[in-house]
Design an enzyme around this catalytic site. Structure first.
Site, PDB file in Angstrom:
ATOM      1  CD  GLU A  73     -74.045   3.370 108.508  1.00  0.00           C
ATOM      2  OE1 GLU A  73     -73.673   3.924 108.521  1.00  0.00           O
ATOM      3  OE2 GLU A  73     -74.638   2.684 107.793  1.00  0.00           O
TER       4      GLU A  73
ATOM      5  NE  ARG B 148     -67.802   6.270 109.156  1.00  0.00           N
ATOM      6  CZ  ARG B 148     -68.693   6.670 107.737  1.00  0.00           C
ATOM      7  NH1 ARG B 148     -67.856   6.976 106.886  1.00  0.00           N
ATOM      8  NH2 ARG B 148     -69.545   5.546 107.641  1.00  0.00           N
TER       9      ARG B 148
ATOM     10  NE  ARG C  44     -69.448  11.186 104.954  1.00  0.00           N
ATOM     11  CZ  ARG C  44     -70.601   9.949 104.670  1.00  0.00           C
ATOM     12  NH1 ARG C  44     -71.777   9.460 104.427  1.00  0.00           N
ATOM     13  NH2 ARG C  44     -68.496   8.835 104.394  1.00  0.00           N
TER      14      ARG C  44
ATOM     15  CG  HIS D 212     -65.572   6.586 103.433  1.00  0.00           C
ATOM     16  ND1 HIS D 212     -65.925   5.339 101.939  1.00  0.00           N
ATOM     17  CD2 HIS D 212     -66.250   6.737 103.805  1.00  0.00           C
ATOM     18  CE1 HIS D 212     -67.135   5.369 102.161  1.00  0.00           C
ATOM     19  NE2 HIS D 212     -68.037   6.038 103.046  1.00  0.00           N
TER      20      HIS D 212
HETATM   21  P1  FAD Z   1     -70.883  10.064  92.189  1.00  0.00           P
HETATM   22  O1  FAD Z   1     -71.738   9.443  93.258  1.00  0.00           O
HETATM   23  O2  FAD Z   1     -69.026   9.535  93.040  1.00  0.00           O
HETATM   24  O3  FAD Z   1     -71.018  10.464  90.795  1.00  0.00           O
HETATM   25  C1  FAD Z   1     -69.532  10.588  90.228  1.00  0.00           C
HETATM   26  C2  FAD Z   1     -69.900  11.062  89.037  1.00  0.00           C
HETATM   27  O4  FAD Z   1     -69.502  12.438  88.549  1.00  0.00           O
HETATM   28  C3  FAD Z   1     -69.795   9.939  88.685  1.00  0.00           C
HETATM   29  O5  FAD Z   1     -71.188   9.949  87.030  1.00  0.00           O
HETATM   30  C4  FAD Z   1     -68.845  10.420  86.953  1.00  0.00           C
HETATM   31  O6  FAD Z   1     -68.306   9.981  86.139  1.00  0.00           O
HETATM   32  C5  FAD Z   1     -69.300  12.035  87.177  1.00  0.00           C
HETATM   33  N1  FAD Z   1     -67.804  12.744  86.695  1.00  0.00           N
HETATM   34  C6  FAD Z   1     -66.258  13.032  87.533  1.00  0.00           C
HETATM   35  N2  FAD Z   1     -65.463  13.530  86.965  1.00  0.00           N
HETATM   36  C7  FAD Z   1     -66.611  14.184  86.033  1.00  0.00           C
HETATM   37  C8  FAD Z   1     -65.395  14.293  85.363  1.00  0.00           C
HETATM   38  N3  FAD Z   1     -64.382  15.382  84.564  1.00  0.00           N
HETATM   39  N4  FAD Z   1     -65.720  14.365  83.102  1.00  0.00           N
HETATM   40  C9  FAD Z   1     -67.166  13.278  83.527  1.00  0.00           C
HETATM   41  N5  FAD Z   1     -68.284  13.098  84.592  1.00  0.00           N
HETATM   42  C10 FAD Z   1     -67.032  13.405  85.725  1.00  0.00           C
HETATM   43  N6  FAD Z   1     -72.766   7.597 102.248  1.00  0.00           N
HETATM   44  C11 FAD Z   1     -74.370   7.662 102.904  1.00  0.00           C
HETATM   45  O7  FAD Z   1     -74.588   7.997 103.006  1.00  0.00           O
HETATM   46  N7  FAD Z   1     -74.113   5.921 103.061  1.00  0.00           N
HETATM   47  C12 FAD Z   1     -73.236   4.941 102.842  1.00  0.00           C
HETATM   48  O8  FAD Z   1     -73.632   3.728 103.223  1.00  0.00           O
HETATM   49  C13 FAD Z   1     -71.862   5.178 102.127  1.00  0.00           C
HETATM   50  N8  FAD Z   1     -71.291   4.355 101.790  1.00  0.00           N
HETATM   51  C14 FAD Z   1     -70.093   4.614 100.804  1.00  0.00           C
HETATM   52  C15 FAD Z   1     -69.540   3.498 100.485  1.00  0.00           C
HETATM   53  C16 FAD Z   1     -68.604   3.064  99.321  1.00  0.00           C
HETATM   54  C17 FAD Z   1     -67.741   2.521  99.358  1.00  0.00           C
HETATM   55  C18 FAD Z   1     -67.991   4.384  99.285  1.00  0.00           C
HETATM   56  C19 FAD Z   1     -66.836   4.976  98.010  1.00  0.00           C
HETATM   57  C20 FAD Z   1     -69.062   5.849  99.562  1.00  0.00           C
HETATM   58  C21 FAD Z   1     -69.814   6.143 100.323  1.00  0.00           C
HETATM   59  N9  FAD Z   1     -70.493   6.081 101.096  1.00  0.00           N
HETATM   60  C22 FAD Z   1     -71.689   6.433 102.055  1.00  0.00           C
HETATM   61  C23 FAD Z   1     -70.788   8.305 100.452  1.00  0.00           C
HETATM   62  C24 FAD Z   1     -71.486   8.318  99.120  1.00  0.00           C
HETATM   63  O9  FAD Z   1     -72.043   6.446  98.377  1.00  0.00           O
HETATM   64  C25 FAD Z   1     -71.237   9.790  98.631  1.00  0.00           C
HETATM   65  O10 FAD Z   1     -70.707  10.759  98.717  1.00  0.00           O
HETATM   66  C26 FAD Z   1     -72.226   9.782  97.266  1.00  0.00           C
HETATM   67  O11 FAD Z   1     -72.559   8.563  96.508  1.00  0.00           O
HETATM   68  C27 FAD Z   1     -71.663  10.377  96.338  1.00  0.00           C
HETATM   69  O12 FAD Z   1     -72.889  10.806  95.364  1.00  0.00           O
HETATM   70  P2  FAD Z   1     -72.304  11.754  94.022  1.00  0.00           P
HETATM   71  O13 FAD Z   1     -73.247  12.175  93.370  1.00  0.00           O
HETATM   72  O14 FAD Z   1     -71.659  13.065  94.309  1.00  0.00           O
HETATM   73  O15 FAD Z   1     -71.325  11.628  93.251  1.00  0.00           O
HETATM   74  C1  SIN Z   2     -70.757   2.552 105.676  1.00  0.00           C
HETATM   75  O1  SIN Z   2     -71.684   1.679 105.082  1.00  0.00           O
HETATM   76  O2  SIN Z   2     -69.842   2.261 106.821  1.00  0.00           O
HETATM   77  C2  SIN Z   2     -70.557   3.646 104.632  1.00  0.00           C
HETATM   78  C3  SIN Z   2     -71.227   4.838 105.383  1.00  0.00           C
HETATM   79  C4  SIN Z   2     -70.915   5.997 104.355  1.00  0.00           C
HETATM   80  O3  SIN Z   2     -69.890   5.795 104.555  1.00  0.00           O
HETATM   81  O4  SIN Z   2     -71.909   6.823 105.595  1.00  0.00           O
END
Ligand code: FAD
Ligand code: SIN
Length: 531
Positions: free
Chosen positions: A115, A290, A386, A351
């Site tokens: 990527e 990016r 990032r 994003h």
């Molecule tokens: P999340 O997975 O967002 O979980 C948040 C949690 O907090 C949820 O359970 C929610 O219910 C809870 N929560 C929030 N507020 C409250 C509240 N007030 N009360 C109770 N619960 C609450 N990253 C990569 O490294 N590779 C990728 O390929 C990639 N692709 C992506 C594609 C998309 C479409 C998106 C949106 C993001 C992508 N990212 C990618 C980024 C990555 O997915 C996220 O940064 C990562 O998954 C965040 O994980 P997390 O555990 O921090 O939070």
């Molecule tokens: C993507 O699959 O392009 C998202 C990857 C990322 O947000 O790290």
């Protein structure tokens, strides 16, 4: 309710922490709270994959570190980068042991994608639905641990500190301490307090602050806003990452992502005249980091007067495309785009939040007994931008590090029993829910119009004035009506918007994701902006 370990969030960061802690302490209780259902997270939507040095013949820690530092544009914490890159592969092996499957090639070796900003192929993936697979494996593993209690549909309102015991807490208070959280239980509609020895925020990102975002509805920056209200430290919020290629589908929210891995496999960005414009912007062309690609697209859209550019995959091998990107192929087909015949209309969308709750290298926040990991945290890994696919990796490494540190602490922490109940006196049912919805729409417009990919001093000033008004109106509503998730989310998003604008106003330079045409040069002073 009382618990030993309280985890807010069931994405990759919260689950990594919870699993490790529950295994280490079978006799202690680990409670996970989520505001909707367990798998509705940013994690579930991750497409491209997880970066990690896997092929040690071609790749090296040194190269992954360098790529991360280059993307971060001078603001990464080098020690943290080294920690994440070197510990990452171990964490990936653990999730594989939980049952996560990553794609392999014909020789049975992991098929490694590429990527933007990566000098080598190092992205492990599960088709184009990597996050869904990782979330599944973590939730399945959770089922095997009886000491984990998962409470869905429970909205965390605020973290509890000395402030709730009647003490004055300011930014200068040295020992702000977290005793647990107040939650709105959506099953009973009651506000309850949960007391905990250790609290971990894993609440994810804040893409919903913008009109166009790849983030699901839950991404409203709640954890960041809660810590700011509790007078904890937040940093680098001006660095909001816009993904270059979200599917252009007016009226659809969140935007469907077209993973960067498509460009890694040969997809080419073209403007409305069919020109492959990236070569005019960067020698790495479509695989530049990016920030560069998103700005180039933004510029092409403005220059040619269009609302999107195109991603051209027509030259790619059909079978391989469908094999690697079945979800994207199907989604495009469902709206009449055959990617082998038509170019895919794409535009940038908010994003990822590179900044967030400031932590040290063990995930400790500036508030005692409160940890943060995952997207809500600012660990120092990403700096000003990032590197793709470093987020899932960081979440696992820091979920683990929070576990290592908090396991030493837990035995020394007593529960604070004197916390008062939530005071809802004088509040009434909201008579006009529509006002809350309108405020959120207004906020998203302000942020998209004035605090997007390209910023100016005047735009930031305008945004702040408008946010001020929204803040005043929303606070008045919050004080007089019964709390609801909708109202709290808008309130949190306004706080997050304020933090983004404030950070952007302080940063009198253009660096990484923050690009201000009134300050195009980089300052010599390398600093994180702490709010
Ligand atoms: P999340 O997975 O967002 O979980 C948040 C949690 O907090 C949820 O359970 C929610 O219910 C809870 N929560 C929030 N507020 C409250 C509240 N007030 N009360 C109770 N619960 C609450 N990253 C990569 O490294 N590779 C990728 O390929 C990639 N692709 C992506 C594609 C998309 C479409 C998106 C949106 C993001 C992508 N990212 C990618 C980024 C990555 O997915 C996220 O940064 C990562 O998954 C965040 O994980 P997390 O555990 O921090 O939070
Ligand atoms: C993507 O699959 O392009 C998202 C990857 C990322 O947000 O790290």
């Amino acid at each position: 309710m009382q618990t030993d370990f309280l985890v807010i969030g069931s994405g990759i960061a919260g689950l990594t922490y919870a699993l490790k802690t529950a295994k280490e302490f079978p006799g202690r209780k680990v409670t996970i709270i989520t505001k909707t259902q367990a798998d509705e997270t940013n994690t579930k939507y991750a497409q491209g994959g997880v970066a990690g040095v896997w092929d040690e013949e071609r790749d090296s820690y040194h190269k992954h570190i360098e790529d991360t530092l280059i993307a971060g544009d001078g603001l990464c914490n080098e020690k943290v980068v080294e920690i994440v890159v070197k510990e990452g592969p171990e964490r990936i092996k653990e999730i594989i042991a939980y049952g996560a499957e990553f794609d392999k090639d014909e020789q049975g070796e992991y098929s490694l994608g590429k990527e933007g900003g990566h000098s080598e192929n190092r992205i492990l993936h599960h088709k184009d639905v990597t996050g869904k697979e990782m979330e599944r494996a973590l939730l399945d593993e959770m089922e095997t641990l009886p000491n984990i209690e998962l409470i869905n549909h429970c909205f965390v309102l605020d973290i509890i500190t000395q402030h709730h015991l009647g003490y004055l807490v300011t930014k200068s208070t040295l020992d702000i301490t977290c005793y647990g959280v107040y939650v709105l239980n959506l099953q009973t509609q009651q506000i309850e307090k949960i007391l905990a020895r250790i609290t971990v925020l894993a609440t994810g990102g804040c893409g919903q602050a913008y009109r166009t975002t790849t983030n699901p509805r839950i991404a409203t920056g709640d954890g960041i806003a809660m810590v700011y209200r509790a007078k904890g430290k937040i940093e680098n919020m001006e660095f909001i990452q816009f993904h270059p290629t979200a599917l252009f589908e007016p009226g659809v929210s969140p935007s469907f992502l077209v993973t960067e891995a498509v460009r890694g496999d040969g997809g080419i960005l073209r403007n409305k005249n069919g020109e492959a414009f990236m070569e005019r912007y960067d020698a790495r062309r479509d695989l530049a980091p990016r920030d560069i690609v998103a700005r180039a697209i933004d510029n092409e859209m403005k220059r040619t007067g269009t609302e999107h550019v195109y991603l051209d995959c027509r030259h790619m091998d059909k079978e391989k495309f469908i094999h690697h990107f079945p979800n994207i192929y199907e989604k495009c087909m469902s709206i009449g785009i055959d990617v082998m015949k038509h170019m895919i209309p794409v535009a940038p969308a908010a994003h990822y939040s590179c900044g967030g709750i400031k932590t040290d290298e063990w995930g400790r926040t500036s508030i005692k007994h409160l940890y943060a990991c995952g997207e809500c945290a600012s660990t120092g890994l990403h700096g000003a931008n990032r590197l793709a696919s470093n987020s899932l990796l960081e979440a696992m490494v820091f979920g683990h590090r929070c576990f290592l540190d908090s396991k030493k602490e837990v035995g020394t922490i007593a529960l604070e029993e004197k916390i008062p109940d939530w005071n809802a006196a004088g509040t009434t049912e909201p008579s006009e829910m529509i006002l809350i919805t309108q405020s959120q729409k207004e906020l998203q417009l302000i942020m998209s119009d004035y605090v997007g990919i390209v910023r100016t001093d005047m735009r930031l000033e305008r945004a702040m004035k408008r946010l001020d008004l929204l803040f005043t109106e929303t606070e008045a509503l919050y004080r007089s009506t019964k709390v609801s998730p909708q109202l709290c989310e808008v309130r949190n998003l306004i706080t997050v918007g304020y933090l983004i604008v404030k950070g952007a106003e302080f940063r009198k330079e253009s660096r990484g994701l923050h690009y201000n045409t009134d300050h195009l040069q980089k300052s010599d002073l390398l600093q994180n902006i702490i709010l």
